[in-house]
Every structure is written in C-alpha cells, then in structure tokens.
Design a protein around this motif. Sequence first.
Motif, short mmCIF file in Angstrom:
data_model
loop_
_atom_site.label_atom_id
_atom_site.label_comp_id
_atom_site.label_asym_id
_atom_site.label_seq_id
_atom_site.Cartn_x
_atom_site.Cartn_y
_atom_site.Cartn_z
N GLY A 1 -42.99 -18.87 70.81
CA GLY A 1 -43.02 -17.45 70.54
C GLY A 1 -41.92 -16.98 69.61
N ARG A 2 -41.46 -17.88 68.77
CA ARG A 2 -40.34 -17.58 67.88
C ARG A 2 -40.85 -17.21 66.49
NH1 ARG A 2 -35.81 -21.95 66.16
NH2 ARG A 2 -34.81 -20.67 64.61
N GLY A 3 -40.13 -16.35 65.81
CA GLY A 3 -40.47 -15.97 64.43
C GLY A 3 -39.68 -14.76 64.01
N GLY A 4 -39.68 -14.48 62.72
CA GLY A 4 -39.04 -13.27 62.22
C GLY A 4 -37.55 -13.37 62.03
N VAL A 5 -37.03 -14.52 61.64
CA VAL A 5 -35.60 -14.70 61.45
C VAL A 5 -35.31 -14.76 59.96
CG1 VAL A 5 -33.65 -16.24 61.90
CG2 VAL A 5 -35.45 -15.98 63.61
N SER A 6 -34.21 -14.12 59.53
CA SER A 6 -33.77 -14.21 58.14
C SER A 6 -32.45 -14.95 58.09
CB SER A 6 -33.59 -12.82 57.52
OG SER A 6 -34.82 -12.19 57.37
N THR A 7 -32.33 -15.84 57.12
CA THR A 7 -31.08 -16.57 56.95
C THR A 7 -30.56 -16.32 55.56
OG1 THR A 7 -32.20 -18.55 56.16
CG2 THR A 7 -31.78 -18.41 58.51
N THR B 1 -39.13 -27.02 66.27
CA THR B 1 -38.57 -28.12 65.48
C THR B 1 -39.16 -28.12 64.08
OG1 THR B 1 -38.26 -29.45 67.47
CG2 THR B 1 -38.27 -30.63 65.37
N GLU B 2 -40.47 -27.95 63.98
CA GLU B 2 -41.11 -27.89 62.67
C GLU B 2 -40.66 -26.64 61.91
OE1 GLU B 2 -45.38 -29.21 61.45
OE2 GLU B 2 -45.51 -27.11 62.13
N GLN B 3 -40.51 -25.55 62.61
CA GLN B 3 -40.06 -24.31 61.98
C GLN B 3 -38.66 -24.50 61.39
OE1 GLN B 3 -39.94 -21.03 64.70
NE2 GLN B 3 -39.66 -19.51 63.10
N ASP B 4 -37.76 -25.10 62.15
CA ASP B 4 -36.41 -25.34 61.66
C ASP B 4 -36.40 -26.29 60.46
OD1 ASP B 4 -35.38 -23.68 63.62
OD2 ASP B 4 -34.84 -25.32 64.98
N ARG B 5 -37.27 -27.27 60.49
CA ARG B 5 -37.38 -28.23 59.39
C ARG B 5 -37.85 -27.52 58.11
NH1 ARG B 5 -41.41 -32.67 58.72
NH2 ARG B 5 -42.62 -31.40 60.12
N LEU C 1 -42.37 -17.24 60.15
CA LEU C 1 -43.22 -18.28 60.72
C LEU C 1 -43.33 -18.06 62.22
CD1 LEU C 1 -41.71 -21.32 58.82
CD2 LEU C 1 -43.89 -20.17 58.35
N TYR C 2 -44.45 -18.43 62.76
CA TYR C 2 -44.70 -18.28 64.19
C TYR C 2 -44.94 -19.65 64.80
CZ TYR C 2 -46.98 -17.00 68.54
OH TYR C 2 -47.33 -16.89 69.85
N ALA C 3 -44.17 -19.93 65.85
CA ALA C 3 -44.33 -21.17 66.60
C ALA C 3 -44.93 -20.80 67.96
CB ALA C 3 -42.98 -21.87 66.77
N VAL D 1 -46.15 -18.75 50.94
CA VAL D 1 -44.82 -18.60 50.35
C VAL D 1 -44.86 -17.50 49.31
CG1 VAL D 1 -43.04 -19.73 48.97
CG2 VAL D 1 -44.31 -21.06 50.68
N SER D 2 -43.85 -16.63 49.34
CA SER D 2 -43.67 -15.68 48.25
C SER D 2 -42.18 -15.62 47.92
CB SER D 2 -44.23 -14.29 48.62
OG SER D 2 -43.60 -13.79 49.76
N ALA D 3 -41.89 -15.30 46.67
CA ALA D 3 -40.50 -15.28 46.20
C ALA D 3 -40.25 -14.04 45.37
CB ALA D 3 -40.23 -16.53 45.36
N ARG D 4 -39.02 -13.57 45.45
CA ARG D 4 -38.59 -12.46 44.59
C ARG D 4 -37.08 -12.53 44.45
NH1 ARG D 4 -40.52 -7.34 42.67
NH2 ARG D 4 -38.74 -5.99 42.31
N ASP D 5 -36.63 -12.76 43.24
CA ASP D 5 -35.20 -12.74 42.90
C ASP D 5 -34.35 -13.61 43.83
OD1 ASP D 5 -35.72 -10.98 40.80
OD2 ASP D 5 -35.48 -9.22 42.08
N GLY D 6 -34.81 -14.80 44.15
CA GLY D 6 -34.05 -15.73 44.98
C GLY D 6 -34.32 -15.61 46.47
N ASP D 7 -35.00 -14.57 46.89
CA ASP D 7 -35.40 -14.43 48.30
C ASP D 7 -36.76 -15.08 48.47
OD1 ASP D 7 -33.12 -12.97 48.69
OD2 ASP D 7 -34.12 -11.21 49.52
N ILE D 8 -36.91 -15.84 49.55
CA ILE D 8 -38.16 -16.54 49.85
C ILE D 8 -38.69 -16.03 51.18
CG2 ILE D 8 -39.26 -18.78 50.24
CD1 ILE D 8 -38.06 -18.47 47.44
N TRP D 9 -39.97 -15.68 51.21
CA TRP D 9 -40.63 -15.29 52.45
C TRP D 9 -41.61 -16.38 52.85
CZ3 TRP D 9 -38.89 -11.85 48.98
CH2 TRP D 9 -38.20 -10.74 49.46
N LEU D 10 -41.51 -16.80 54.10
CA LEU D 10 -42.42 -17.81 54.66
C LEU D 10 -43.24 -17.14 55.75
CD1 LEU D 10 -39.82 -20.71 55.07
CD2 LEU D 10 -41.49 -20.43 53.23
N HIS D 11 -44.55 -17.20 55.62
CA HIS D 11 -45.47 -16.62 56.60
C HIS D 11 -46.43 -17.70 57.05
CE1 HIS D 11 -44.47 -12.38 55.68
NE2 HIS D 11 -44.26 -12.85 54.46
N GLY D 12 -46.79 -17.66 58.32
CA GLY D 12 -47.78 -18.59 58.81
C GLY D 12 -47.43 -19.12 60.18
#
Length: 114
Positions: free
Chosen positions: A106-112, A78-82, A100-102, A61-72
């Motif tokens: 083969g999913r990953g690289g989405v920003s919300t 289902t776990e990724q969405d959770r 995150l990579y599932a 996990v990394s954070a900057r000014d309210g933005d959060i990055w999740l790597h791993g």
Amino acid sequence: MTLRLFPFLAALAAAALLAGCANNGMNGGGGGNYLTDQAMEQRVHTALDELPALPMNRIRVSARDGDIWLHGTVFDVTEQDRVVGAVAALEGVERVHDRLYAPQQGRGGVSTGM
C-alpha cells in the motif's frame, strides 16, 4: 542582381529560423524543454529496461526540467525501491516523484530530491 540574391537570402533566413528553434528546445529554464524532456524520458525507459523482471508496460514515465514522475504498479516495495533508485541515479535527474503503487504494501506517492 536582386533576383540572384533572393534564393541565398531565403536560405539564410530559413537556416537562422531553424537554428533558433533548435536552441529553444535545448535551453534550460522554465516552460518545458520538449526535446530535453523527451530525451530524459527515453533515458529513464532505457535504464528501466535494463532492470531484470520489470514489465515496462506497468510504469509510465514523464519528465520536466530534470524532475521525473513515475506512475504505475510494481510488484512490491523492493521492486519500487529498485525502480526509484535506478532513476534517481541517472545523470540529469534532479528529483524523482514516486507515484508507484505496491499493492502488497500500500505504498506510493513519495518524492525524493537529489
């Protein structure tokens, strides 16, 4: 008389300097807010620790000014969405950058954005 004032003035100057440093770490704006970002990372780690059956050693996990990055790597979508949902629901989170990579999907690289 001047020698008696010196320790008082030195202490006053040190207190003002320390107060200024503390404020710089907590103010909003660009340039990164070390204390605030670190506190947000800790908040995210705490929230993820509360999710059942989620080994935290797989997520960075990394954070900057309210933005959060999740790597791993997560087990599945289902776990990724959770994970992403739990982080996005936290107070102070502006946007989650899902890196995150599932493997099963083969999913990953989405920003919300919030």
